[in-house]
Design an enzyme around this catalytic site. Structure first.
Site, short mmCIF file in Angstrom:
data_model
loop_
_atom_site.label_atom_id
_atom_site.label_comp_id
_atom_site.label_asym_id
_atom_site.label_seq_id
_atom_site.Cartn_x
_atom_site.Cartn_y
_atom_site.Cartn_z
CD GLU A 106 -2.86 -1.08 2.36
OE1 GLU A 106 -3.48 -2.10 2.66
OE2 GLU A 106 -3.14 0.04 2.83
CB CYS A 119 2.38 7.67 3.41
SG CYS A 119 2.69 6.62 4.82
CB CYS A 126 5.80 -4.33 9.53
SG CYS A 126 7.00 -3.56 10.65
CB CYS A 130 3.92 -1.65 16.95
SG CYS A 130 5.69 -1.33 16.71
CB CYS A 133 0.99 -0.86 14.02
SG CYS A 133 1.36 -0.63 12.26
N GLY A 173 6.01 -1.44 6.99
CA GLY A 173 7.39 -1.89 7.12
C GLY A 173 8.27 -1.03 7.99
CD GLU A 174 11.96 0.13 11.52
OE1 GLU A 174 10.99 0.63 12.07
OE2 GLU A 174 12.99 0.79 11.22
CB SER A 203 9.06 6.95 10.19
OG SER A 203 8.51 6.68 11.45
CB SER A 226 7.89 5.06 16.13
OG SER A 226 7.53 5.48 14.85
CG LEU A 227 10.15 8.01 22.36
CD1 LEU A 227 11.43 7.29 21.98
CD2 LEU A 227 10.46 9.47 22.70
CG HIS A 228 4.79 4.89 19.65
ND1 HIS A 228 4.37 5.94 18.91
CD2 HIS A 228 5.25 3.96 18.76
CE1 HIS A 228 4.55 5.68 17.62
NE2 HIS A 228 5.08 4.49 17.51
CG ASN A 302 -5.21 7.11 12.76
OD1 ASN A 302 -5.92 8.07 13.04
ND2 ASN A 302 -4.01 7.24 12.23
CB CYS A 345 -0.49 6.88 11.14
SG CYS A 345 0.43 8.27 10.58
N1 SAH Z 1 8.09 1.17 11.17
C1 SAH Z 1 8.23 2.59 11.10
C2 SAH Z 1 7.38 3.27 10.03
C3 SAH Z 1 5.95 2.86 9.85
S1 SAH Z 1 4.71 3.41 10.96
C4 SAH Z 1 7.97 3.21 12.45
O1 SAH Z 1 7.50 2.50 13.34
O2 SAH Z 1 8.26 4.38 12.64
C5 SAH Z 1 4.50 5.12 10.80
C6 SAH Z 1 3.92 5.74 12.08
O3 SAH Z 1 2.54 5.39 12.30
C7 SAH Z 1 4.67 5.24 13.30
O4 SAH Z 1 4.97 6.26 14.18
C8 SAH Z 1 3.64 4.29 13.88
O5 SAH Z 1 3.88 4.00 15.18
C9 SAH Z 1 2.35 5.02 13.63
N2 SAH Z 1 1.16 4.18 13.84
C10 SAH Z 1 1.09 2.84 13.75
N3 SAH Z 1 -0.16 2.40 14.04
C11 SAH Z 1 -0.90 3.49 14.31
C12 SAH Z 1 -2.28 3.70 14.65
N4 SAH Z 1 -3.13 2.67 14.74
N5 SAH Z 1 -2.69 4.95 14.85
C13 SAH Z 1 -1.85 6.00 14.72
N6 SAH Z 1 -0.54 5.87 14.39
C14 SAH Z 1 -0.07 4.63 14.19
#
Ligand code: SAH
Length: 371
Positions: A106, A119, A126, A130, A133, A173-174, A203, A226-228, A302, A345
């Site tokens: 995608e 994007c 991936c 996470c 995701c 993907g990463e 990212s 991506s810290l979260h 999301n 995202c």
């Molecule tokens: N693997 C990489 C790039 C892909 S994700 C990374 O983790 O950075 C791109 C961004 O979308 C990341 O910050 C990811 O954590 C975020 N993301 C993933 N799932 C999400 C969701 N359900 N809602 C909002 N953001 C999300």
């Protein structure tokens, strides 16, 4: 010492004929035509045709002599087929692209007033898994080749009939598990397609040692991490790979990156109601980032089908932002785009179209994250 230049497409072990043309630089294309007894300017024509005119099959390249064209007609150009296209009311368009091995990936085109952002995906699926995701829930199949990444940008550009201004590696993907192909694609997007390096964002969720290695290239591109979470406990719950890569170690590597490149890092933080969105989390985050050349991007969660998280309400999101700002941390809330087409995202999940293998099976083919 000069930073290493971004890698070129040519893989020394692969037979020349199966490497697609997309991803090759102008000098490489000149060399390619010369090897076949053609004058150098044909290489320039080929470059223009590939990257500016969106050429798909060499048999259509009518400025080339007919005889030669028929000889090279089977050389792969490297464009993918459009499998499906979904447009949302906010103008965001999601594309499902079919690769030569029939895998589906995608990519998302996001227009705004003056920009057209793509994007892009860097892998089919991936392996990072996470918890919030959709891509991570669908498992991993393989890395994307450089031409499969570049093609995504050209596809969006052609569909919108507008030049792409920004590219973010935030699709499936990463990227830092596929660094060589991602860097080759960055080189080509910059030098061949003509997108400024500063308009490109890579990212990553953080792979030990890889951010340090990326610093060696002295890219002008932005690094997003991506810290979260504001502490290790919450982070390793959300991001399983964090168990082998503690928050402190990740932040230390990020500091090294800033020191080595002079560029700020963008930290992404998905806001999940009741999980990581308390004012105390904002304070904890601010403590980590004090004096750090960085910007925090807050991403309201999301919704995805197989996770139980909730998006915090608007007041709570604004309170988190205000708490960071009060601590003098540069931060903003990312506007959600493409939600109605599952194109926002974390919502990309082509696996439902693919029938990809379960995660554990897929992980066997992946190098350990601390390699
Ligand atoms: N693997 C990489 C790039 C892909 S994700 C990374 O983790 O950075 C791109 C961004 O979308 C990341 O910050 C990811 O954590 C975020 N993301 C993933 N799932 C999400 C969701 N359900 N809602 C909002 N953001 C999300």
């Amino acid at each position: 010492m000069l930073p290493p230049s971004l890698p070129l497409q040519t893989a020394p072990d692969a037979p020349e004929s199966i490497i697609p043309l997309l991803g090759k630089s102008a000098p490489e294309l000149v060399e390619w035509v010369q090897q076949q007894g053609q004058p150098a300017y044909r290489g320039q024509q080929l470059h223009q045709w590939l990257y500016q005119q969106g050429g798909r099959s060499l048999s259509d390249l009518s400025v080339f002599p007919k005889q030669w064209r028929s000889e090279i007609a089977e050389v792969p150009v490297g464009r993918s087929d459009l499998h499906h296209r979904v447009a949302t009311p906010d103008g965001t368009v999601k594309f499902l692209l079919r690769l030569t091995d029939r895998q589906i990936i995608e990519t998302v085109g996001i227009p705004s007033e003056k920009r057209l952002t793509v994007c892009v995906s860097s892998q089919v699926g991936c392996p990072m898994a996470c918890d919030f995701c959709a891509t991570g829930k669908g498992g991993f199949v393989r890395n994307l080749e450089p031409h499969e990444i570049i093609d995504q940008v050209l596809t969006v550009q052609e569909d919108f009939r507008q030049r792409v201004s920004h590219v973010v590696f935030m699709g499936m993907g990463e990227p830092l598990l596929n660094p060589d192909n991602v860097l080759m694609a960055v080189r080509s997007l910059n030098q061949d397609v003509g997108i400024g390096q500063r308009m490109i964002t890579i990212s990553t969720v953080g792979i030990p040692g890889r951010i340090r290695r990326l610093a060696d290239y002295q890219l002008q591109a932005t690094l997003a991490v991506s810290l979260h979470a504001s502490n290790q406990q919450v982070r390793q719950h959300l991001v399983p790979s964090a168990r082998q890569y503690p928050l402190e170690a990740l932040l230390a590597e990020c500091r090294e990156y800033v020191q080595a490149t002079g560029r700020r890092i963008s930290f992404e933080y998905v806001l999940l109601a009741g999980v990581n969105d308390r004012p105390s989390h904002a304070l904890e985050l601010a403590q980590h980032l004090r004096g750090f050349q960085s910007h925090v991007n807050l991403i309201p969660y999301n919704p995805i089908s197989d996770a139980d998280y909730q998006r915090p309400d608007g007041r709570r999101i604004q309170a988190f932002l205000a708490a960071l700002k009060q601590q003098h941390i540069a931060a903003s809330v990312r506007q959600t785009r493409g939600l109605s087409a599952d194109a926002a995202c974390g919502q990309l999940r082509a696996s439902q179209f693919n029938g990809v293998p379960p995660l554990q099976a897929a992980l066997k083919g992946v190098a350990p994250v601390n390699a």
